[in-house]
Design a protein around this motif. Structure first.
Motif, mmCIF file in Angstrom:
data_model
loop_
_atom_site.group_PDB
_atom_site.id
_atom_site.type_symbol
_atom_site.label_atom_id
_atom_site.label_comp_id
_atom_site.label_asym_id
_atom_site.label_seq_id
_atom_site.Cartn_x
_atom_site.Cartn_y
_atom_site.Cartn_z
ATOM 1 N N ILE A 200 -0.325 -0.452 -2.516
ATOM 2 C CA ILE A 200 -0.352 -0.166 -3.959
ATOM 3 C C ILE A 200 1.000 0.326 -4.452
ATOM 4 C CG2 ILE A 200 -2.836 0.246 -4.124
ATOM 5 C CD1 ILE A 200 -2.238 3.251 -3.954
ATOM 6 N N GLY A 201 2.061 -0.156 -3.824
ATOM 7 C CA GLY A 201 3.402 0.117 -4.346
ATOM 8 C C GLY A 201 4.106 1.310 -3.708
ATOM 9 N N GLY A 202 3.496 1.930 -2.695
ATOM 10 C CA GLY A 202 4.169 3.026 -1.985
ATOM 11 C C GLY A 202 4.018 4.378 -2.682
ATOM 12 N N GLU A 203 4.013 5.431 -1.869
ATOM 13 C CA GLU A 203 3.813 6.785 -2.408
ATOM 14 C C GLU A 203 4.879 7.175 -3.419
ATOM 15 O OE1 GLU A 203 3.212 9.877 0.478
ATOM 16 O OE2 GLU A 203 1.834 8.639 1.650
ATOM 17 N N ALA A 204 6.096 6.674 -3.212
ATOM 18 C CA ALA A 204 7.213 7.104 -4.055
ATOM 19 C C ALA A 204 7.053 6.666 -5.508
ATOM 20 C CB ALA A 204 8.521 6.557 -3.488
ATOM 21 N N ALA A 205 6.172 5.714 -5.749
ATOM 22 C CA ALA A 205 6.001 5.214 -7.116
ATOM 23 C C ALA A 205 5.209 6.198 -7.983
ATOM 24 C CB ALA A 205 5.299 3.859 -7.093
ATOM 25 N N TYR A 206 4.518 7.149 -7.351
ATOM 26 C CA TYR A 206 3.601 8.016 -8.103
ATOM 27 C C TYR A 206 4.109 9.456 -8.173
ATOM 28 C CZ TYR A 206 0.497 4.046 -7.417
ATOM 29 O OH TYR A 206 -0.045 2.789 -7.426
ATOM 30 N N ILE A 207 3.692 10.176 -9.214
ATOM 31 C CA ILE A 207 4.070 11.591 -9.315
ATOM 32 C C ILE A 207 3.369 12.362 -8.179
ATOM 33 C CG2 ILE A 207 4.581 11.638 -11.795
ATOM 34 C CD1 ILE A 207 1.758 12.796 -12.243
ATOM 35 N N PRO A 208 4.065 13.366 -7.590
ATOM 36 C CA PRO A 208 3.537 14.041 -6.389
ATOM 37 C C PRO A 208 2.087 14.528 -6.493
ATOM 38 C CG PRO A 208 5.771 14.737 -6.819
ATOM 39 C CD PRO A 208 5.383 13.853 -7.966
ATOM 40 N N PRO A 209 1.657 15.197 -7.598
ATOM 41 C CA PRO A 209 0.277 15.710 -7.575
ATOM 42 C C PRO A 209 -0.779 14.607 -7.498
ATOM 43 C CG PRO A 209 1.409 16.338 -9.623
ATOM 44 C CD PRO A 209 2.371 15.529 -8.829
ATOM 45 N N SER A 210 -0.384 13.357 -7.762
ATOM 46 C CA SER A 210 -1.399 12.298 -7.789
ATOM 47 C C SER A 210 -1.533 11.587 -6.445
ATOM 48 C CB SER A 210 -1.073 11.283 -8.882
ATOM 49 O OG SER A 210 0.095 10.563 -8.538
#
Lengths: 352, 420
Positions: free
Chosen positions: A111-121
């Motif tokens: 789903i695009g890698g963890e780095a794509a999302y804001i940390p709390p999500s």
């Protein structure tokens, strides 16, 4: 003899019954089913996620709505006949369901890698969908002087009339402490002590006779609209929707708001895991998420989504820098540990 | 002599006749049973099964046993006086390491947290900080260092109490009771003792609603039973109308009527009767009004059917014998309607006991009935043990009431309520 015959007949029926039940629980080939919260929010999701995804990916899917509750998910998964694949859950449902093994582990590489999302999500069992607030809502047409925060909410001399809060200890106790002068960042530190709990209930005592308790998110805007209350705690998106769709003139106070995240999870044992990941990848893309914020005033989880929004849209979102400055994240760990005890305490207080 | 011969001759045919008769009876019984069997099996699976399942969940306590098996085994012969021995600490450390690897630690933490608030943190933080098995002989020390709670006796009694496989913990909690460190049953701490009050509240509201339904329903039923058919049918449609409307719609209609700027308050204000709006909703009054409205048909219909069966000749006879109208009503008419009153009251009362949506929408925080809490623990906090225990207590109380009612009306049904 007779008894034995009855036994045989009953056994035959029981066997037939359980066989058919077993057949029913075999995961049938069914379409991807996505479950969300219904109402104006799900309409927006249909428009920007569900319909475009069906077209773009050529995958058949249907959507349902639910009212939350980790017990519902537990019953579905343990019953072995889960008819849902992707569900949007609140933060405490995410935590408990993750602990109980009700969800698939989230594979961020799909789903695009963890780095794509804001940390709390980012969570082991789910991925953030929206960020939203409990704010102080009021009717600008009825109140000459706008309330400035929770302290005014508790000041019946300055602003007479009834107020509405969510029934139960969660959010109520935090609000009471902030009204009593506790800084947003210290709320859970204070609430973790017995004195802090006492202090919150003492503060609630001061307006006990003026509180109307709401249970469903649709109620606060109705209570404001009917003039039953002058102020209420409310989901920020509901205020926005009432202003846009029903031409209301409701205001919000972002100071001391309580924010939380909803996440997408994939139910354990889903037969449509591949399609589910394709959908989450689609719903996680910045260009799609920014469209959601344009339709309903919720922040989203992709780091680049906010940057695509017009300033006029951004200023009404929970994720806008000015709005999140003095907001507190609802502490899931605290409530998991204390919800039963404080629910009992709250009801004891209410019955007094 | 001849008698003996005769019976001897007939005996064999008689026996076979008896046997044939029995066989025929049996076939008939089996056939009858086969006809109802599908329904029986259906009821067993959809009605009895779930109820037994619920009762079982109220005492089922296997979570801790599954997650911390070695600890439970080691605690089996612990006397509970001082802290457990080193072996028990070793068992705990090993259990925690296994549970952490398989991700089951939270299941035990959740259950133990019900008994001792804060246990969730004790167990999860210990699991987080325990990297490997401590050196032999140092487990007690190592665990105590990670979390001082492991040096407390109460921590260990909590685990021992939760060792299952069955427990009275949830049922005791549903009755505001708990076990102290020595295992004696004592009252729960006042902050958590709410369920007896809530049961009392539930029964009180149900009783009030039943009384209101009877007061309002009796005259309506009488009118229905005595009007000419044409008009009584029209009236019956009005009585049945609520049955065809969604419960939610009826409840929301009451909100519109009773709120502070609602129809009732505005009318009273316009008439100059009140200056300030009355509080008619989000309190006990609103709950009673809305529930009475929703349940009224359940009272009227049984009353109507019992009144329909009363011949008007009785009242005429009483009058001709010189009874005043009130006397005739009290001594002739009313006793004959008792079965209807009983059936209607029991129906309304038992339905009211389980009410959830209406009090949730039109009641205040102090008007929530037991069903609200059962729903809360079932779906929101997923404390199924407590939810089942509350359900079991409610079921038992309802059954007792139904039995008491059965005893009360038994004598009356035989004579139609009239003295012989």
């Amino acid at each position: 003899m007779l008894k034995r015959k009855i036994g045989k007949i009953a056994l035959g029926f029981a066997a037939a019954f359980s066989a058919s039940a077993a057949l029913a629980t075999v995961a049938q080939a069914r379409d991807l089913t996505v479950v969300s919260w219904g109402g104006a929010y799900q309409d927006a999701q249909k428009k920007v996620y569900f319909e475009p995804f069906k077209k773009a990916a050529g995958i058949a899917m249907n959507d349902e709505s639910w009212d939350g509750g980790v017990g519902v998910l537990r019953a579905k998964v343990q019953g072995g006949a889960a008819t849902w694949d992707v569900v949007q859950v609140e933060s405490d449902e995410l935590a408990v369901g993750c602990e109980e093994g009700l969800f698939e582990k989230m594979d961020y590489s799909k789903i695009g890698g963890e780095a794509a999302y804001i940390p709390p999500s980012v969570n082991a069992c789910g991925v953030g969908a929206i960020l939203y607030d409990f704010v102080l809502g009021y009717d600008k047409d009825k109140l000459k002087d706008a309330p400035s925060g929770w302290a005014d909410f508790f000041d019946t001399k300055k602003i007479p009339g009834k107020r509405a809060l969510r029934q139960g200890p969660k959010t109520t106790l935090e609000i009471a402490l902030m009204a009593d002068g506790v800084a947003p960042n210290d709320v859970y530190k204070v609430l973790a002590t017995d004195e802090g709990v006492e202090r919150a209930f003492k503060k609630l005592d001061t307006i006990k006779g003026d509180i109307v308790w709401w249970k469903a998110g649709a109620q606060p805007p109705q209570l404001l609209a009917s003039g039953e209350v002058v102020m209420t705690s409310v989901y920020n998106g509901r205020i926005d929707t009432a202003n846009k769709n029903e031409k209301k003139n409701f205001g919000m106070v972002w100071d001391g708001a309580l924010f939380t995240l909803d996440s997408w999870v994939i139910l354990k044992g889903s037969p449509n895991k591949d399609a589910a990941y394709k959908f989450l990848d689609f719903a996680g893309k910045a260009e799609n998420q920014s469209k959601l914020s344009e339709n309903i005033a919720y922040g989203t989880s992709n780091k680049d989504a906010a940057g695509r929004l017009a300033p006029a849209v951004l200023k009404d979102l929970p994720t806008a820098p000015d709005n999140i400055k003095n907001a507190v994240e609802i502490n899931v760990g605290f409530w998991l540990e204390n919800i039963d005890r404080l629910t009992e305490r709250f009801n004891k207080w209410a019955a007094k | 002599m001849t008698d003996a011969l005769l019976t001897g001759a007939n005996a064999s045919t008689e026996v076979s006749l008896k046997r044939r008769l029995r066989r025929a009876e049996r076939t008939r019984q089996v056939k009858a049973l086969a006809l109802v069997a599908p329904l029986l099996v259906f009821l067993l699976f959809t009605f009895a099964g779930p109820i037994i399942g619920m009762l079982w969940r109220a005492v089922d306590d296997r979570e801790v046993r599954q997650v911390l098996p070695q600890t439970i085994a080691a605690l089996a012969n612990w006397d509970g006086k001082d802290l457990p021995d080193e072996k028990t600490y070793v068992a705990l450390a090993s259990d925690i390491l296994v549970a952490r690897a398989s991700g089951t630690i939270a299941i035990a933490a959740k259950r133990l947290n019900y008994a001792l608030n804060g246990f969730r943190t004790i167990l999860t933080s210990t699991a987080r900080n325990l990297k490997a098995m401590p050196e032999p002989g140092t487990s007690k020390e190592a665990l105590g260092k990670i979390n001082p709670a492991w040096r407390e006796r109460s921590t260990w009694t909590t685990i021992k109490d939760a060792s299952g496989p069955v427990t009275g913990f949830y049922l005791l909690a549903a009755l505001d009771l708990t076990r102290n460190a020595d295992g004696a049953i004592v009252a729960a701490p006042p902050d958590q003792a709410i369920y007896r009050d809530i049961f009392a509240r539930t029964f009180l509201i149900s009783l009030g609603v039943t009384a209101l339904c009877l007061l309002l329903g009796f005259p309506v039923a009488y009118l229905l039973a005595t009007l000419p058919p044409g008009r009584s049918n029209l009236l019956m449609i009005f009585v049945l109308l609520p049955f065809w409307t969604s419960l939610l719609v009826r409840t929301c209609a009451w909100i519109v009527l009773l709120q502070s700027k609602g129809v009732v308050n505005d009318s009273l204000h316009w008439l100059g009767i009140i200056d300030e709006p009355l509080r008619l909703i989000y309190n006990r009054f609103g709950v009673c009004v809305a529930m009475t409205h929703v349940l009224l048909p359940f009272m009227i219909l049984p009353l109507y059917s019992s009144m329909k069966a009363i011949s008007p000749a009785y009242m005429r006879a009483a009058a001709s014998l010189g009874a005043a109208p009130l006397t005739a009503f009290l001594r002739i008419y009313l006793p004959q309607t008792l079965p209807g009153i009983g059936a209607g009251s029991l129906l309304v009362f038992i339905l009211a006991l389980g009410y959830y949506i209406t009090p949730a929408l039109v009641g205040g925080a102090a008007d929530q009935m037991i069903s609200y809490f059962i729903a809360l623990y079932t779906t929101e906090t997923a404390n199924w043990g407590l939810a089942s225990a509350l359900g079991a207590v409610l079921l038992l109380a309802t059954l007792l009431l139904a039995l008491a009612y059965g005893k009360l009306v038994q004598g009356q049904q035989v004579t139609g309520g009239m003295k012989n």
